[in-house]
Scaffold this active site. Sequence first.
Site, mmCIF file in Angstrom:
data_model
loop_
_atom_site.group_PDB
_atom_site.id
_atom_site.type_symbol
_atom_site.label_atom_id
_atom_site.label_comp_id
_atom_site.label_asym_id
_atom_site.label_seq_id
_atom_site.Cartn_x
_atom_site.Cartn_y
_atom_site.Cartn_z
ATOM 1 N N GLU A 21 45.443 49.365 38.425
ATOM 2 C CA GLU A 21 46.107 48.699 39.547
ATOM 3 C C GLU A 21 45.806 49.427 40.840
ATOM 4 O O GLU A 21 45.582 50.636 40.849
ATOM 5 C CB GLU A 21 47.629 48.671 39.334
ATOM 6 N N THR A 23 46.271 48.813 45.536
ATOM 7 C CA THR A 23 47.041 48.153 46.590
ATOM 8 C C THR A 23 46.724 46.670 46.669
ATOM 9 O O THR A 23 47.604 45.832 46.828
ATOM 10 C CB THR A 23 46.742 48.813 47.944
ATOM 11 N N PHE A 24 45.445 46.328 46.545
ATOM 12 C CA PHE A 24 45.012 44.950 46.732
ATOM 13 C C PHE A 24 44.682 44.240 45.419
ATOM 14 O O PHE A 24 44.502 43.031 45.416
ATOM 15 C CB PHE A 24 43.764 44.908 47.620
ATOM 16 N N ALA A 25 44.566 44.975 44.340
ATOM 17 C CA ALA A 25 44.030 44.356 43.129
ATOM 18 C C ALA A 25 44.663 44.921 41.865
ATOM 19 O O ALA A 25 45.225 46.014 41.856
ATOM 20 C CB ALA A 25 42.521 44.542 43.082
ATOM 21 N N LYS A 26 44.543 44.136 40.811
ATOM 22 C CA LYS A 26 44.942 44.538 39.470
ATOM 23 C C LYS A 26 43.755 44.260 38.555
ATOM 24 O O LYS A 26 43.056 43.266 38.730
ATOM 25 C CB LYS A 26 46.161 43.735 39.030
ATOM 26 N N VAL A 27 43.502 45.141 37.592
ATOM 27 C CA VAL A 27 42.389 44.950 36.666
ATOM 28 C C VAL A 27 42.943 44.739 35.264
ATOM 29 O O VAL A 27 43.762 45.524 34.787
ATOM 30 C CB VAL A 27 41.427 46.155 36.666
ATOM 31 N N LYS A 42 38.957 41.874 37.670
ATOM 32 C CA LYS A 42 39.692 42.368 38.837
ATOM 33 C C LYS A 42 40.322 41.163 39.523
ATOM 34 O O LYS A 42 39.630 40.207 39.869
ATOM 35 C CB LYS A 42 38.758 43.113 39.786
ATOM 36 N N ASP A 136 34.115 54.682 49.164
ATOM 37 C CA ASP A 136 35.352 55.170 48.542
ATOM 38 C C ASP A 136 35.051 55.803 47.185
ATOM 39 O O ASP A 136 35.756 55.571 46.214
ATOM 40 C CB ASP A 136 36.347 54.015 48.392
#
EC number: 2.7.11.1
Length: 454
Positions: A21, A23-27, A42, A136
């Site tokens: 998980e 901030t913007f996404a969950k996998v 994703k 990143d």
Amino acid sequence: MSTTKVKRRVGKYELGRTIGEGTFAKVKFARDTETGDPVAIKILDKEKVLKHKMVEQIKREISTMKLIKHPNVVRIYEVMGSKTNIYIVLEYVTGGELFDTIVNHGRMREDEARRYFQQLINAVDYCHSRGVYHRDLKPENLLLDSYGNLKVSDFGLSALSQQIKDDGLLHTTCGTPNYVAPEVLEDQGYDGAMADLWSCGVILFVLLAGYLPFEDSNLMTLYKKISNAEFTFPPWTSFPAKRLLTRILDPNPMTRITIPEILEDEWFKKGYKRPEFDEKYDTTLDDVDAVFNDSEEHHVTEKKEEPEALNAFELISMSAGLNLGNLFDSEQEFKRETRFTSKCPPKEIVRKIEEAAKPLGFDVQKKNYKICSPCLTTICMNIPFKLRLEKVKAGRKGNLNVATEILQVAPSLHMVEVRKAKGDTLEFHKFYKNLSRTLKDVVWKSDDLQNQLS
């Protein structure tokens, strides 16, 4: 005995549990129902993407990444969209994070560290040559496949946390400063390629030393150390490795070594093998445009998640390598998640988890769900208890977030899954060890379970 299982599906993919998980996404782990192949999906919140005005950049970078098939880069298979979400179907990598090896075994031998660094540079160089920058690079993005080869994830997908301003340069505020180049911290605009290279240097240092080159509990002091490249090599570092790292960790991006120069470095070239791959395969970019099309005919079919019943044998078989006693096995290698069973009621398990978490500075958030038709022969996957543990004080990589789920196997038996949702792997390792001590009296050993099932 088993019952019918109904899972959440998106298009041809059957979604499983959450494996990451942000901030913007969950996998989520998923399986292609046509081929049976495992994938990772994703899931991005479309509203957040639109809000940050990143649509065109996301489309451009995903399009580029779809065309990339490199052995050291996690591949994007396809992209789907619904009214609310964007689904990016990715190669599923099974070997965990590269830095789990550091947590378990400490620093690497120089030849081993060099091999991983060579693969990292191969991946970064290849993507840079196609205009895609990572921006990143950090431990969570360095994965290992089943053969022990490095796979870099999230190339081209970091744009959600970036902003391009009028000067045409990237700008960001970073919550993970230890791996970030000085010019990024200064937020004056930076070159994505040179920033990536600095992060590669920090990663190489950690592989060789077993610890970070730049570390301080005071954020401003840490920034100063990074800006001045203030670090000390451990005594076992060879001179050729020192020389290369000094050139990579140059705080001035204008004089920092480049990737073509690294490829000619004597230390780097030792045992170097160029990657072998074939880019000649059919692909389509139609799905990328369709993702942001408001017409419902372009939306993927979503089926709501419903309760699922599994018997205990199925539960164990679906949990690859499940060792129900591994939480308290001192020889067990540390992983980002663990599972165990308990005969204690959920509220007692929750109380024990709170006892372990709160003294360490975690805020505990509870979610309760009504159990769906529990019986002795099935496990109800409609989760009776779900906990979210968040470290109140941010660490060197932001707030550690731990997800805990308690599932009922039978009226008197529960399975507990504890996993790192986001944050620093080393911080989670400390939490994990403390949790294992606190929960010893609530765990039902795996030998007991096997006797019950036989």
